[in-house]
Scaffold this active site. Structure first.
Site, short mmCIF file in Angstrom:
data_model
loop_
_atom_site.label_atom_id
_atom_site.label_comp_id
_atom_site.label_asym_id
_atom_site.label_seq_id
_atom_site.Cartn_x
_atom_site.Cartn_y
_atom_site.Cartn_z
N CYS A 2 1.03 37.46 81.05
CA CYS A 2 1.72 38.44 81.88
C CYS A 2 3.22 38.37 81.59
O CYS A 2 3.78 37.29 81.46
CB CYS A 2 1.54 38.26 83.39
SG CYS A 2 -0.16 38.42 83.91
N GLY A 100 1.35 33.94 86.54
CA GLY A 100 0.89 32.61 86.91
C GLY A 100 -0.37 32.71 87.75
O GLY A 100 -1.01 33.77 87.80
N GLU A 468 -8.53 26.16 61.43
CA GLU A 468 -7.49 27.16 61.69
C GLU A 468 -7.88 28.52 61.06
O GLU A 468 -7.64 29.58 61.64
CB GLU A 468 -6.14 26.65 61.15
CG GLU A 468 -5.02 27.67 61.04
CD GLU A 468 -4.70 28.41 62.33
OE1 GLU A 468 -5.21 28.04 63.40
OE2 GLU A 468 -3.96 29.41 62.25
N LYS A 472 -8.08 32.18 62.90
CA LYS A 472 -7.40 33.40 62.44
C LYS A 472 -8.38 34.55 62.31
O LYS A 472 -8.12 35.66 62.76
CB LYS A 472 -6.72 33.18 61.07
CG LYS A 472 -5.42 32.46 61.06
CD LYS A 472 -4.23 33.18 61.64
CE LYS A 472 -4.03 32.91 63.09
NZ LYS A 472 -3.75 31.62 63.60
N GLU A 475 -9.90 35.69 65.86
CA GLU A 475 -9.06 36.34 66.88
C GLU A 475 -8.60 37.73 66.49
O GLU A 475 -8.40 38.56 67.37
CB GLU A 475 -7.88 35.46 67.30
CG GLU A 475 -6.80 35.27 66.29
CD GLU A 475 -5.68 34.35 66.77
OE1 GLU A 475 -5.40 34.27 67.97
OE2 GLU A 475 -5.06 33.70 65.91
N HIS A 491 -25.30 17.82 57.67
CA HIS A 491 -25.75 17.23 58.93
C HIS A 491 -26.09 18.30 59.97
O HIS A 491 -26.18 18.00 61.15
CB HIS A 491 -24.68 16.27 59.46
CG HIS A 491 -24.38 15.16 58.49
ND1 HIS A 491 -25.23 14.10 58.29
CD2 HIS A 491 -23.35 14.99 57.62
CE1 HIS A 491 -24.72 13.31 57.35
NE2 HIS A 491 -23.58 13.84 56.94
N LYS A 585 -0.13 36.23 73.86
CA LYS A 585 0.63 35.35 72.97
C LYS A 585 1.00 34.03 73.64
O LYS A 585 0.96 32.98 73.02
CB LYS A 585 1.90 36.09 72.53
CG LYS A 585 2.79 35.32 71.58
CD LYS A 585 2.14 35.19 70.23
CE LYS A 585 2.99 34.45 69.23
NZ LYS A 585 2.18 33.98 68.10
O1 M6R Z 1 2.75 28.96 71.90
P1 M6R Z 1 1.82 27.89 71.46
O2 M6R Z 1 2.01 27.50 70.03
O3 M6R Z 1 1.85 26.67 72.35
O4 M6R Z 1 0.38 28.51 71.60
C1 M6R Z 1 -0.78 27.76 71.37
C2 M6R Z 1 -1.97 28.63 71.17
O5 M6R Z 1 -2.20 29.43 72.30
C3 M6R Z 1 -1.82 29.52 69.94
O6 M6R Z 1 -1.61 28.77 68.80
C4 M6R Z 1 -3.08 30.40 69.75
O7 M6R Z 1 -4.17 29.59 69.41
C5 M6R Z 1 -2.83 31.48 68.70
N1 M6R Z 1 -3.24 32.75 69.20
C6 M6R Z 1 -3.59 31.29 67.45
O8 M6R Z 1 -3.22 32.20 66.48
#
Ligand code: M6R
Length: 590
Positions: A2, A100, A468, A472, A475, A491, A585
């Site tokens: 938010c 929050g 990772e 990517k 998401e 396994h 984000k």
């Molecule tokens: O702002 P931050 O790096 O602490 O955020 C952590 C995760 O929320 C962030 O890396 C999330 O996994 C991304 N969307 C991945 O691309």
């Protein structure tokens, strides 16, 4: 999660200002939006489901000198117009936007209902305006009512209110970010600086347990509990407004992938003394823990290998949401290293709180200067990647890995060697990201865009990069993707492989190369379609994405083509890579 933004001042188009500004906070949540303005002594609210991005600021140009706006990532209550913020008290005199979670909202809601308040949404937020209205009946003024209200809340909040009795914007914070922007005879308050960056670069950071009252000209800060007035330092921020724009690119994700042509070199440009101090702190610590979330967590996992291979030092990664369970192992001599792009991730802040409660020291590797994590850590290394706006983390992740690798080299007393390896890597990435390369990876995305599953394998630091890669792809393209340590295939996961299943093998020119190639051959024998990401081609690959041979920095170069692949998969499947569904984000709730 938010975004909130408020304006009060001498201009008469407060609505237009907050709509323009809140658009730059859309990365924090984008399932609904809303604006409240005071016009001729009454509060007018407009809100709807969908993205604020499509809303025209010009339709908010009526005379108003105070307004608040919100862009939502739903927590309590579905994505409906009723649940969108702002919310308003029964007497229509107090309106609120909030970021929050008020954890004890059910109990407070019942209490307020019993006192005759009517709720029109399912949100936790709505209790804020009703409760302030209730407390106002017995308080000397509105600020006191706000303070008393905040003292009842459990959980995290950053909120802004406007009211019909005074031309003042009031804000309070515990756990969710709030920054004040100071203009001439005007004040801005937002969850993040880009909301007001075009108007002012002079800011005050609000800390937990603090509130702000401003009429635009005069801005006062108070402790919520004691009501004591506090002084705040004006801070001049250095953010470049152009860096926060898409420029020639269609999407932020693509721009930020391309930014990696120079962000690695920027990350490496660290103060030598500072790096050495941190290396010494790690050397002296009784146990170094790494903690972060999501992609930043995968950076920490890769760093376990950096520290092990480069400095022969054992460090221990735990996802931040799990870290509090480890409090038994923390002593005042422990060191916690947290990694974060936003510097506001709630689980990371919680991990820091746990470490601090044991008097352990905290080092933060962050991108956002002035963020809560930056300000609360004992030491900070900034990665200097510039604003990252796409939900998918790209340049922040590689910048974080560059800094962590540099620290590992410093710990091995080889700082200069580390810097040389990373600068050489930066220059190779600059060459790699050329139009032909992008076209090649886009072609591979075209070939696999209809697939439902993609698997990725790697060993050593390529194992966290396999994890990772999966994040990517998941998401932004919504393709089911999973990463594995290559050795784990037999396994269990190898049962998933069928004729034509796309499998990506992340390989470097190191001691793990032959093992990963053997795992790749095992996949091929079960019919997998192999996409090799490696410095050299191999007959087992059906398609090859060439990457430079970057030695200890191989994890950094290997993840970049996967970012590109994920981007093109999203585009070819008709998805918005910058604002994927259900995500935000900055994850400021636990
Ligand atoms: O702002 P931050 O790096 O602490 O955020 C952590 C995760 O929320 C962030 O890396 C999330 O996994 C991304 N969307 C991945 O691309």
């Amino acid at each position: 999660m938010c975004g909130i933004f408020g304006y009060v001042g001498n201009r008469k188009d407060a609505g237009r200002i907050v709509v323009r500004g809140i658009k730059s906070l859309e990365y924090r949540g984008y399932d609904s939006w809303g604006v409240a303005r005071m016009i001729d002594g009454d509060i007018f609210i407009e809100k709807n489901v969908g993205k604020i991005g499509g809303v025209n600021p010009e339709s908010f140009s009526e005379l108003s000198s105070i307004a608040i706006a919100h862009t939502r990532w739903a927590t309590h209550g579905g994505v409906t117009k009723e649940n969108a913020h702002p919310h308003i008290s029964c007497d229509k005199k107090i309106s609120v936007v909030h970021n929050g979670i008020i954890e004890n909202y059910q109990e407070l809601r019942e209490e307020l209902k019993n006192k005759g308040h009517t709720f029109t949404s399912e949100t936790d937020t709505e209790i804020i305006c009703h409760m302030i209205a209730e407390n106002l009946k017995t308080s000397k003024d509105l600020p006191e009512a706000v303070r008393i209200t905040c003292q009842r809340f459990e959980g995290r909040y950053g909120f802004l209110i406007i009211n019909t009795e005074t031309n003042e914007l009031i804000a309070a914070r515990t756990g969710s970010p709030l920054i004040v922007g100071r203009g001439e005879d005007e004040t801005f308050i937002a969850s993040d600086i880009p909301a007001f960056m075009e108007h002012t670069k002079t800011v005050n950071y609000i800390d937990d347990g603090e509130m702000v009252i401003t009429d635009g000209k005069e801005t006062r800060f108070y402790e919520i509990n004691s009501g004591k007035e506090i002084d705040k330092r004006n801070v001049e921020i250095t953010l470049d407004i152009e860096e926060a724009k898409k420029g020639e690119y269609e999407h932020f994700m693509l721009k930020e992938i391309m930014d990696q042509k120079d962000t690695i070199a920027r990350a490496v440009n660290q103060d030598e003394e500072q790096i050495q101090t941190i290396a010494n702190a790690i050397r002296d610590a009784q146990g170094t823990f790494l903690s972060a979330c999501g992609t930043a967590g995968k950076v920490c996992m890769a760093s376990e290998y950096f520290f092990s291979v480069v400095a022969e030092k054992h460090v221990n990664f735990t996802p931040a949401s799990e870290f509090p369970i480890y409090h038994h192992f923390l002593v005042p001599e422990s060191l916690l290293i947290v990694v974060s792009q936003s510097g506001e991730t709630a689980d990371v802040l919680e991990a820091m709180k746990v470490a601090k409660s044991k008097r352990a020291k905290v080092l933060a590797v962050v991108n956002s200067e002035g963020s809560t994590i930056d300000r609360e850590a004992d030491y900070t290394l900034l990665i200097n990647a510039g604003p990252e706006r796409a939900v998918a983390s790209t340049k922040a992740a590689t910048g974080q890995m560059a800094v962590m690798l540099l620290v590992a080299y410093a710990l091995a007393d080889k700082l200069n060697e580390g810097r040389a390896v990373l600068l050489e890597t930066a220059s190779m990435i600059n060459d790699m990201l050329n139009p032909r390369y992008m076209e090649h990876v886009s072609g591979i995305a075209e070939n696999i865009k209809e697939e439902e599953n993609v698997y990725i394998i790697g060993k050593s630091w390529n194992y966290p990069m396999a994890l990772e890669s999966a994040i990517k792809i998941q998401e932004v393209s919504y393709v089911h993707a999973e990463g594995f340590a290559g050795g784990e295939l037999k396994h269990g996961p190898i049962a998933l492989i069928q004729k034509g299943t796309p499998c990506i093998a992340l390989i470097g020119n190191d001691e793990t190369k032959m093992d990963t190639l053997s795992n790749t051959i095992e996949l091929k024998a079960r019919g997998a379609h192999i996409i090799g990401v490696a410095p050299e081609n191999n007959e087992v690959f059906d398609e090859w994405i060439k990457v430079p041979d970057a030695e200890t920095a191989q994890a950094i170069v290997n993840i970049i083509p996967i970012q590109v692949l994920a981007y093109y998969l999203a585009i070819k499947r008709g998805k918005d890579p910058d604002m994927p569904r259900n995500l935000a984000k900055s994850v400021t709730v636990k």
